[in-house]
Design a protein around this motif. Sequence first.
Motif, PDB file in Angstrom:
ATOM      1  N   GLY A 229       0.825  -1.203   0.000  1.00 26.21           N
ATOM      2  CA  GLY A 229       0.000   0.000   0.000  1.00 26.21           C
ATOM      3  C   GLY A 229       0.856   1.248   0.000  1.00 26.21           C
ATOM      4  O   GLY A 229       2.085   1.198   0.139  1.00 26.21           O
ATOM      5  N   ALA A 230       0.191   2.395  -0.117  1.00 23.54           N
ATOM      6  CA  ALA A 230       0.909   3.663  -0.187  1.00 23.54           C
ATOM      7  C   ALA A 230       1.543   4.037   1.147  1.00 23.54           C
ATOM      8  O   ALA A 230       2.618   4.614   1.202  1.00 23.54           O
ATOM      9  CB  ALA A 230      -0.038   4.766  -0.658  1.00 23.54           C
ATOM     10  N   GLY A 231       0.870   3.704   2.255  1.00 24.89           N
ATOM     11  CA  GLY A 231       1.382   4.078   3.564  1.00 24.89           C
ATOM     12  C   GLY A 231       2.213   2.984   4.201  1.00 24.89           C
ATOM     13  O   GLY A 231       2.039   1.799   3.922  1.00 24.89           O
ATOM     14  N   ARG A 232       3.152   3.379   5.054  1.00 30.15           N
ATOM     15  CA  ARG A 232       4.009   2.401   5.712  1.00 30.15           C
ATOM     16  C   ARG A 232       3.235   1.507   6.661  1.00 30.15           C
ATOM     17  O   ARG A 232       3.655   0.385   6.950  1.00 30.15           O
ATOM     18  CB  ARG A 232       5.117   3.121   6.484  1.00 30.15           C
ATOM     19  CG  ARG A 232       6.139   3.813   5.600  1.00 30.15           C
ATOM     20  CD  ARG A 232       7.274   4.379   6.437  1.00 30.15           C
ATOM     21  NE  ARG A 232       8.303   4.997   5.623  1.00 30.15           N
ATOM     22  CZ  ARG A 232       9.424   5.535   6.113  1.00 30.15           C
ATOM     23  NH1 ARG A 232       9.623   5.539   7.443  1.00 30.15           N
ATOM     24  NH2 ARG A 232      10.318   6.078   5.308  1.00 30.15           N
ATOM     25  N   GLU A 233       2.108   1.998   7.160  1.00 26.08           N
ATOM     26  CA  GLU A 233       1.337   1.203   8.106  1.00 26.08           C
ATOM     27  C   GLU A 233       0.534   0.114   7.392  1.00 26.08           C
ATOM     28  O   GLU A 233      -0.004  -0.790   8.046  1.00 26.08           O
ATOM     29  CB  GLU A 233       0.384   2.113   8.896  1.00 26.08           C
ATOM     30  CG  GLU A 233      -0.752   2.724   8.079  1.00 26.08           C
ATOM     31  CD  GLU A 233      -0.327   3.922   7.248  1.00 26.08           C
ATOM     32  OE1 GLU A 233      -1.179   4.474   6.529  1.00 26.08           O
ATOM     33  OE2 GLU A 233       0.863   4.302   7.331  1.00 26.08           O
ATOM     34  N   THR A 234       0.434   0.170   6.080  1.00 29.59           N
ATOM     35  CA  THR A 234      -0.313  -0.839   5.325  1.00 29.59           C
ATOM     36  C   THR A 234       0.555  -2.069   5.127  1.00 29.59           C
ATOM     37  O   THR A 234       1.640  -1.975   4.556  1.00 29.59           O
ATOM     38  CB  THR A 234      -0.741  -0.296   3.945  1.00 29.59           C
ATOM     39  OG1 THR A 234      -1.486   0.906   4.134  1.00 29.59           O
ATOM     40  CG2 THR A 234      -1.582  -1.319   3.198  1.00 29.59           C
TER      41      THR A 234
END
Length: 259
Positions: A229-234
Motif C-alpha cells: 500500500g501507499a502508507g508504511r502502516e499498510t
Amino acid sequence: RIRFRRFRFAGAISIVGLFISPLVHAQPELANAFETLHADASWKLVRETSLGFDTHHPQGMTRVGDRVFLSSVEVVDRAAGKGVGHLFEISESGELHRSLTLSDGPVYHPGGIDFDGTSIWLCLAEYRPDSRSIVYRIHPASLVATEVFRFADHLGAVVHLPDARLLVGVSWGSRRIYAWDMQENGMGPLDASRPRVIKNPSLYVAYQDMQRIEGTNIVLASGVRTLRGAGRETPAITLGGIDLLAFPGAVMRHGQPVN
C-alpha cells in the motif's frame, strides 16, 4: 535445503514446488482439467522430498525422464554484480546427480526453465530489471549448454513451443511477454533483437516459471507478487497463482490463485 512438495487437485494433476512444474509432461486434457479449478479448490499434499545439498535460491524446475532439473542462483555480491548460476539434476529421491554452473560476468541469474522434448531452455540474466540476458539450449544427456542468443532485457523465464515454432520469454516482473519466431530447425530465433511484445494479461502474478503442456501451444505460468500500500502502516500482501496461457497471443484461458 529445500523440499519438493507435490500436490494434487481434482484427482487429476500433480504440481511440484511452490506453484508449478509438472512431474510429467501431461496431455492436452490437462488444460481442460485446470480450467475446472476455482478459488476454493482444495489441494492435497501427496509427497514431500527433501534435498540434502545446498540449493542456494531456486528459480525454476522441469522434468526430463526420471530426473528433475532445478535452476538456482548463488549470490556472492549482488551490488557488485557477482554470483553464479546453477542447474541441478536431481533424482526422484532427492539426490544430486550432476550440476552445471553458468555465469558471464554480471550475467549470472538463471530463471524459469522448460524442456521441449529435446532440449532444456534456460535464460541467464543480470540480477536487476531492464538489464540483459543470455538464452541457452542445454542437452539433458550431456549437460552441455549452447548459447542461442543475447537480449537487451532481463528475462525471468523462457519456454519453447516447437509446434508453434515460438520461443516465449518474460521480463522482470513479467509485465512484458516476448515471443520470438523460431527457425525451422528450432535452433534459434529468426530475429533475436525483434520479438513481438505482448502485454501480460495477468494483473497480479509475476511469472517465475513456465511449463508447456505437451501436445499444445498452452503454457502454465506461475509465480508470486507482493503488493504494498501507499502508507508504511499498510501491510504487504504476497499473492501466488498459476495462469493458463494460449499462444501465440498469450490469451489467458484461466487464472488460479494459490495461497
